[in-house]
Design a protein around this motif. Structure first.
Motif, mmCIF file in Angstrom:
data_model
loop_
_atom_site.group_PDB
_atom_site.id
_atom_site.type_symbol
_atom_site.label_atom_id
_atom_site.label_comp_id
_atom_site.label_asym_id
_atom_site.label_seq_id
_atom_site.Cartn_x
_atom_site.Cartn_y
_atom_site.Cartn_z
ATOM 1 N N LYS A 1 3.832 -2.492 1.246
ATOM 2 C CA LYS A 1 4.628 -1.246 1.630
ATOM 3 C C LYS A 1 3.864 0.117 0.968
ATOM 4 N N VAL A 2 3.903 1.215 1.519
ATOM 5 C CA VAL A 2 3.603 2.659 0.917
ATOM 6 C C VAL A 2 4.694 2.829 0.029
ATOM 7 N N ILE A 3 4.459 3.072 -1.493
ATOM 8 C CA ILE A 3 5.453 3.535 -2.144
ATOM 9 C C ILE A 3 5.349 5.100 -2.518
ATOM 10 N N ARG A 4 4.241 5.500 -2.132
ATOM 11 C CA ARG A 4 3.867 7.044 -2.810
ATOM 12 C C ARG A 4 3.089 7.837 -1.979
ATOM 13 N N GLU A 5 3.164 8.980 -1.893
ATOM 14 C CA GLU A 5 2.299 9.849 -1.050
ATOM 15 C C GLU A 5 2.128 11.074 -1.829
ATOM 16 N N GLU A 6 0.686 11.384 -2.035
ATOM 17 C CA GLU A 6 0.560 12.773 -2.787
ATOM 18 C C GLU A 6 -0.330 13.565 -1.711
ATOM 19 N N SER B 1 -2.878 16.751 -1.295
ATOM 20 C CA SER B 1 -3.841 17.883 -2.175
ATOM 21 C C SER B 1 -3.818 19.281 -1.386
ATOM 22 N N GLU B 2 -4.163 19.988 -2.193
ATOM 23 C CA GLU B 2 -4.369 21.433 -1.423
ATOM 24 C C GLU B 2 -5.052 21.596 -0.466
ATOM 25 N N ASP B 3 -6.219 20.802 -0.540
ATOM 26 C CA ASP B 3 -7.359 20.665 0.459
ATOM 27 C C ASP B 3 -6.826 19.876 1.699
ATOM 28 N N GLY B 4 -5.572 19.396 1.597
ATOM 29 C CA GLY B 4 -5.162 18.689 2.808
ATOM 30 C C GLY B 4 -5.399 17.381 2.718
ATOM 31 N N SER B 5 -6.117 16.820 1.904
ATOM 32 C CA SER B 5 -6.219 15.291 2.089
ATOM 33 C C SER B 5 -4.850 14.766 1.197
ATOM 34 N N ARG B 6 -4.743 13.536 1.573
ATOM 35 C CA ARG B 6 -3.410 12.733 1.510
ATOM 36 C C ARG B 6 -3.630 11.318 0.581
ATOM 37 N N LYS B 7 -3.125 11.229 -0.467
ATOM 38 C CA LYS B 7 -3.421 9.948 -1.161
ATOM 39 C C LYS B 7 -2.239 8.905 -1.279
ATOM 40 N N TYR B 8 -2.370 7.784 -0.717
ATOM 41 C CA TYR B 8 -0.990 6.822 -0.630
ATOM 42 C C TYR B 8 -1.386 5.880 -1.480
ATOM 43 N N LEU B 9 -0.034 5.356 -2.176
ATOM 44 C CA LEU B 9 -0.255 4.216 -3.163
ATOM 45 C C LEU B 9 0.541 3.161 -2.368
ATOM 46 N N PHE B 10 0.043 1.949 -2.447
ATOM 47 C CA PHE B 10 0.336 0.855 -1.819
ATOM 48 C C PHE B 10 0.805 -0.108 -2.768
ATOM 49 N N GLN B 11 1.797 -1.061 -2.460
ATOM 50 C CA GLN B 11 2.529 -2.244 -3.258
ATOM 51 C C GLN B 11 2.358 -3.510 -2.527
ATOM 52 N N THR B 12 1.677 -4.312 -3.055
ATOM 53 C CA THR B 12 1.745 -5.675 -2.542
ATOM 54 C C THR B 12 2.876 -6.460 -2.716
ATOM 55 N N HIS B 13 3.161 -7.738 -1.872
ATOM 56 C CA HIS B 13 4.337 -8.573 -2.094
ATOM 57 C C HIS B 13 4.249 -9.106 -3.507
ATOM 58 N N ASP B 14 3.137 -9.144 -4.342
ATOM 59 C CA ASP B 14 3.408 -9.726 -5.692
ATOM 60 C C ASP B 14 3.323 -8.602 -6.679
ATOM 61 N N GLY B 15 3.777 -7.248 -6.258
ATOM 62 C CA GLY B 15 3.946 -6.201 -7.245
ATOM 63 C C GLY B 15 2.851 -5.402 -7.662
ATOM 64 N N VAL C 1 -6.677 -3.907 6.060
ATOM 65 C CA VAL C 1 -6.468 -3.501 7.558
ATOM 66 C C VAL C 1 -4.943 -2.484 7.401
ATOM 67 N N TYR C 2 -4.271 -2.978 6.564
ATOM 68 C CA TYR C 2 -2.933 -2.260 6.647
ATOM 69 C C TYR C 2 -2.942 -0.747 6.094
ATOM 70 N N ILE D 1 -5.116 1.375 6.970
ATOM 71 C CA ILE D 1 -5.303 2.356 8.098
ATOM 72 C C ILE D 1 -4.344 2.207 9.127
ATOM 73 N N VAL D 2 -3.608 1.244 9.453
ATOM 74 C CA VAL D 2 -2.571 1.167 10.334
ATOM 75 C C VAL D 2 -1.402 1.893 9.552
ATOM 76 N N ALA D 3 -0.977 2.086 8.344
ATOM 77 C CA ALA D 3 0.008 2.840 7.634
ATOM 78 C C ALA D 3 -0.531 4.311 7.672
ATOM 79 N N LEU D 4 -1.791 4.651 7.248
ATOM 80 C CA LEU D 4 -2.068 6.074 7.277
ATOM 81 C C LEU D 4 -2.071 6.714 8.572
ATOM 82 N N LYS D 5 -2.730 5.850 9.712
ATOM 83 C CA LYS D 5 -2.357 6.348 11.125
ATOM 84 C C LYS D 5 -0.973 6.680 11.440
ATOM 85 N N ARG D 6 -0.294 5.561 11.321
ATOM 86 C CA ARG D 6 1.251 5.888 11.687
ATOM 87 C C ARG D 6 1.838 7.060 10.836
#
Ligand code: SAH
Ligand code: SF4
Length: 359
Positions: A61-66, A68-82, A143-144, A146-151
């Motif tokens: 799952k994606v649990i956080r998004e940040e 940046s001023e330059d438009g880049s986006r950082k995503y934090l993922f969490q696996t099933h085992d935390g 793989v996920y 890329i799928v999550a960031l595109k979505r």
């Protein structure tokens, strides 16, 4: 429960009946970014039930998004085992010619993905190294990203993205899963990301570079060189003791490179450590005869790091030395610097916040 993103189309064809359903499923997963099997209405009820019972598209799952001023986006993922890992979407302006030769401005997307939670290599300048190694990411967990960031960014399936394996972890230390992920990502009925658009960045595991080359997948190679003498390189990247500069260069020379492409050499510039003209001169010699491109990266200081960011004048002088002698060389600012700098830092921030909350 199996992760549905772990499988190539051929593998799903062998697992599902009738096999042509696998192609439809791939379409739902990679063109429609659908995560609920129940909503895949052109699949039979039985198949949807079977999929729901045995497989999942939401183990990660994606649990956080940040942002940046330059438009880049950082995503934090969490696996099933935390466990947590991160990916970054970088947006860059791109000038293209249309059919009538007019210059049009477009946008180019690059996704920086992680291959492991933590890293065994232990580079002294890298934030990911601080937490040690936890585990390899599975192909599906790679793989996920890329799928999550595109979505999440509403990028149409046909919108091209480049992939760089430059997030957390050493991709060649997770060889089998990396290769499986590359194959899934390049599947024509799936995301269809050509191997030419996928760049593997490695700290230089020489035998694995050879092994990757032997597969001749058409992927691009980036070598995190950072130093031109073994003593300094071992100080920065302890693994250099096992695979020294000469062995890496040898492996690169044997690596199959597309005639229109080059091997990228990443050189992290650290103030007073490797930013002098003598280093530039040695670097030039070292790369002699290799179709290469050098990428100078500003060292990004983080809490507790012993190194400092180099002066801009030093960076420019280093670049000029190489360019004047015919080597392609660019300077890279760590993108997303204002949100959380180099690899591994978003994850660290969250772990800290959680610890604070627990106290
Ligand atoms: N393990 C692989 C890929 C992940 S590291 C490798 O080392 O190539 C990706 C990139 O992040 C590397 O080029 C590394 O040099 C860079 N990096 C790590 N720490 C950094 C820092 N503090 N500042 C700037 N770049 C950093
Ligand atoms: Fe691992 Fe790359 Fe960080 Fe070195 S720079 S510790 S190889 S992630």
């Amino acid at each position: 429960m199996l992760n549905i993103y772990d499988f190539t189309l051929e593998e799903l064809k062998r697992r599902l009946h009738p096999p042509f359903r696998a192609k439809q499923l791939y379409h739902w997963l990679y063109h429609r970014y659908e995560e609920e099997f129940e909503k895949m209405h052109n699949l039979s009820k039985e198949l949807r039930q079977k999929l729901t019972q045995d497989y999942s598209a939401t183990l990660t799952k994606v649990i956080r998004e940040e942002v940046s001023e330059d438009g880049s986006r950082k995503y934090l993922f969490q696996t099933h085992d935390g466990l947590t890992y991160e990916a970054v979407l970088l947006k860059m302006k791109e000038k293209k010619e249309d059919e009538e030769g007019r210059i049009i401005e477009g946008e180019k997307y690059t996704i920086c993905v992680s291959s492991q939670v933590g890293c065994k290599v232990g580079c002294s300048f890298c934030f990911t190294a601080k937490g040690g190694f936890v585990r390899n990411l599975s192909a599906g967990e790679i793989v996920y990203q890329i799928v999550a960031l595109k979505r999440l960014n509403a990028l149409a399936p046909e919108k091209r993205v480049n992939i760089v394996y430059m997030g957390m972890g050493e991709p060649l230390d997770n060889f089998e899963n990396l290769i499986q992920a590359i194959r899934i990502l390049s599947e024509l009925d799936g995301l269809s990301i050509s191997t030419k658009r996928q760049t593997i960045s490695t700290s230089g595991i020489a035998p694995k570079i050879e092994k990757l080359g032997a597969l001749d997948l058409g992927v691009q190679l980036a070598i995190s060189l950072h130093a031109v003498d073994d003593e300094l390189r071992t100080r920065l990247i302890p693994m250099n003791k096992a695979y020294n500069i000469a062995s890496i260069i040898e492996a690169v020379r044997r690596f199959p490179i597309d005639s229109r492409k080059r091997v990228m050499f990443e050189y992290l510039v650290i103030k007073g450590v490797n930013d002098d003209e003598k280093s530039a001169k040695t670097l030039l010699k070292l790369l002699n005869g290799i179709k290469s491109k050098v990428n100078l990266i500003y060292f990004n200081p983080h809490e507790g790091s012993e190194f400092e960011r180099p002066l801009e004048s030093k960076m420019v002088a280093f670049q000029k030395y190489l360019i004047d002698r015919g080597l392609l060389c660019t300077i890279r600012e760590s993108k997303g610097i204002d949100i959380s700098a180099a690899c591994g830092q978003l994850r660290e921030k969250i772990i800290k916040e959680e610890n604070c909350g627990n106290r």
